[in-house]
Design an enzyme around this catalytic site. Structure first.
Site, PDB file in Angstrom:
ATOM      1  N   ASN A  34       3.311  17.588 -59.964  1.00  0.00           N
ATOM      2  CA  ASN A  34       3.680  17.603 -58.554  1.00  0.00           C
ATOM      3  C   ASN A  34       4.218  16.204 -58.261  1.00  0.00           C
ATOM      4  O   ASN A  34       3.444  15.269 -58.102  1.00  0.00           O
ATOM      5  CB  ASN A  34       2.500  17.934 -57.650  1.00  0.00           C
ATOM      6  CG  ASN A  34       2.912  18.041 -56.187  1.00  0.00           C
ATOM      7  OD1 ASN A  34       3.925  17.496 -55.778  1.00  0.00           O
ATOM      8  ND2 ASN A  34       2.111  18.731 -55.396  1.00  0.00           N
TER       9      ASN A  34
ATOM     10  N   TYR B 247      -0.650  20.811 -46.169  1.00  0.00           N
ATOM     11  CA  TYR B 247      -1.067  20.719 -47.568  1.00  0.00           C
ATOM     12  C   TYR B 247      -2.400  21.393 -47.870  1.00  0.00           C
ATOM     13  O   TYR B 247      -2.808  21.430 -49.023  1.00  0.00           O
ATOM     14  CB  TYR B 247      -1.123  19.241 -47.988  1.00  0.00           C
ATOM     15  CG  TYR B 247       0.219  18.566 -47.865  1.00  0.00           C
ATOM     16  CD1 TYR B 247       1.239  18.848 -48.757  1.00  0.00           C
ATOM     17  CD2 TYR B 247       0.477  17.677 -46.827  1.00  0.00           C
ATOM     18  CE1 TYR B 247       2.485  18.247 -48.634  1.00  0.00           C
ATOM     19  CE2 TYR B 247       1.710  17.070 -46.698  1.00  0.00           C
ATOM     20  CZ  TYR B 247       2.708  17.361 -47.607  1.00  0.00           C
ATOM     21  OH  TYR B 247       3.948  16.765 -47.481  1.00  0.00           O
TER      22      TYR B 247
ATOM     23  N   GLU C 216       6.819  22.394 -62.438  1.00  0.00           N
ATOM     24  CA  GLU C 216       6.853  21.624 -61.195  1.00  0.00           C
ATOM     25  C   GLU C 216       6.104  22.425 -60.136  1.00  0.00           C
ATOM     26  O   GLU C 216       6.304  23.635 -60.003  1.00  0.00           O
ATOM     27  CB  GLU C 216       8.298  21.392 -60.754  1.00  0.00           C
ATOM     28  CG  GLU C 216       8.409  20.575 -59.484  1.00  0.00           C
ATOM     29  CD  GLU C 216       9.849  20.258 -59.082  1.00  0.00           C
ATOM     30  OE1 GLU C 216      10.034  19.749 -57.965  1.00  0.00           O
ATOM     31  OE2 GLU C 216      10.784  20.505 -59.875  1.00  0.00           O
TER      32      GLU C 216
ATOM     33  N   ARG D 260      -4.844  14.667 -45.818  1.00  0.00           N
ATOM     34  CA  ARG D 260      -3.429  14.480 -45.477  1.00  0.00           C
ATOM     35  C   ARG D 260      -2.851  15.770 -44.900  1.00  0.00           C
ATOM     36  O   ARG D 260      -2.745  16.778 -45.609  1.00  0.00           O
ATOM     37  CB  ARG D 260      -2.634  14.104 -46.725  1.00  0.00           C
ATOM     38  CG  ARG D 260      -1.164  13.923 -46.444  1.00  0.00           C
ATOM     39  CD  ARG D 260      -0.374  13.677 -47.704  1.00  0.00           C
ATOM     40  NE  ARG D 260       1.026  13.493 -47.376  1.00  0.00           N
ATOM     41  CZ  ARG D 260       2.024  13.761 -48.202  1.00  0.00           C
ATOM     42  NH1 ARG D 260       1.768  14.204 -49.412  1.00  0.00           N
ATOM     43  NH2 ARG D 260       3.259  13.578 -47.824  1.00  0.00           N
TER      44      ARG D 260
ATOM     45  N   PRO E 174       3.039  10.453 -55.419  1.00  0.00           N
ATOM     46  CA  PRO E 174       2.677   9.715 -54.218  1.00  0.00           C
ATOM     47  C   PRO E 174       2.020  10.562 -53.139  1.00  0.00           C
ATOM     48  O   PRO E 174       2.436  11.692 -52.888  1.00  0.00           O
ATOM     49  CB  PRO E 174       4.025   9.179 -53.713  1.00  0.00           C
ATOM     50  CG  PRO E 174       4.881   9.112 -54.929  1.00  0.00           C
ATOM     51  CD  PRO E 174       4.447  10.269 -55.787  1.00  0.00           C
ATOM     52  N   ASN E 175       0.992   9.980 -52.547  1.00  0.00           N
ATOM     53  CA  ASN E 175       0.264  10.530 -51.405  1.00  0.00           C
ATOM     54  C   ASN E 175      -0.599  11.745 -51.727  1.00  0.00           C
ATOM     55  O   ASN E 175      -1.273  12.263 -50.843  1.00  0.00           O
ATOM     56  CB  ASN E 175       1.214  10.860 -50.246  1.00  0.00           C
ATOM     57  CG  ASN E 175       1.905   9.627 -49.730  1.00  0.00           C
ATOM     58  OD1 ASN E 175       1.253   8.638 -49.422  1.00  0.00           O
ATOM     59  ND2 ASN E 175       3.219   9.663 -49.666  1.00  0.00           N
TER      60      ASN E 175
ATOM     61  N   HIS F 133       4.613  22.396 -55.956  1.00  0.00           N
ATOM     62  CA  HIS F 133       4.551  21.830 -54.608  1.00  0.00           C
ATOM     63  C   HIS F 133       3.620  22.691 -53.777  1.00  0.00           C
ATOM     64  O   HIS F 133       3.707  23.926 -53.816  1.00  0.00           O
ATOM     65  CB  HIS F 133       5.937  21.770 -53.963  1.00  0.00           C
ATOM     66  CG  HIS F 133       6.867  20.870 -54.694  1.00  0.00           C
ATOM     67  ND1 HIS F 133       6.829  19.499 -54.553  1.00  0.00           N
ATOM     68  CD2 HIS F 133       7.821  21.142 -55.615  1.00  0.00           C
ATOM     69  CE1 HIS F 133       7.738  18.961 -55.351  1.00  0.00           C
ATOM     70  NE2 HIS F 133       8.351  19.934 -56.015  1.00  0.00           N
TER      71      HIS F 133
END
Length: 144
Positions: A73, A23, A97, A18, A10-11, A99
């Protein structure tokens, strides 16, 4: 040609617009190109998917059992994505994973990932470079 799954939650489809202070300014397309460049010499092709819903992410994982590995992610689904966790538990290949931000330097609710214990590894806090590092780790982990 083997496929590498690059799955974003999401997003993440609005990266570059964003909260760039959190980010970064790289778009999802930029990240996809960087990962493709990283794995090209191995003959891998990147299959990139981004979904704002957990159900769609689960479907992508279940349809991708033949991939050599995955970079995931999960976005905020790391916090309470129990169905996503179950899908990743059944994914047969190594996966990382990722981020973009250092989630442990942010709000306390972001400090726990329900999927991290299943991951081959976790990279956080180095921006878009984290995806490239995850690709390198998978290149090292996956035998030809």
């Amino acid at each position: 040609m083997p496929d590498l799954l690059l799955l974003n939650g999401p997003n993440l489809g609005i990266l570059g617009r964003r909260e760039p202070e959190v980010y970064g300014t790289a778009t999802l397309a930029d990240i996809e190109d960087e990962v493709a460049d990283e794995v090209a010499d191995r003959g891998w092709k990147v299959v990139a998917r981004q979904h704002d819903g957990e159900a769609e992410m689960i479907g992508t994982i279940q349809d991708s059992y033949d991939t050599v590995g995955a970079i995931v992610n999960p976005g905020a689904l790391m916090i309470a994505g129990w169905s996503l966790r179950d899908a990743l538990a059944n994914y047969p290949s190594p996966w990382m994973e990722v981020h973009l931000s250092n989630v442990w330097a942010r709000e306390p609710f972001r400090h726990q990932s329900v999927i991290a214990p299943l991951a081959t590894g976790l990279i956080a806090g180095v921006g878009a470079l984290g995806y490239r590092l995850a690709a390198r780790a998978l290149l090292d982990r996956v035998a030809d």
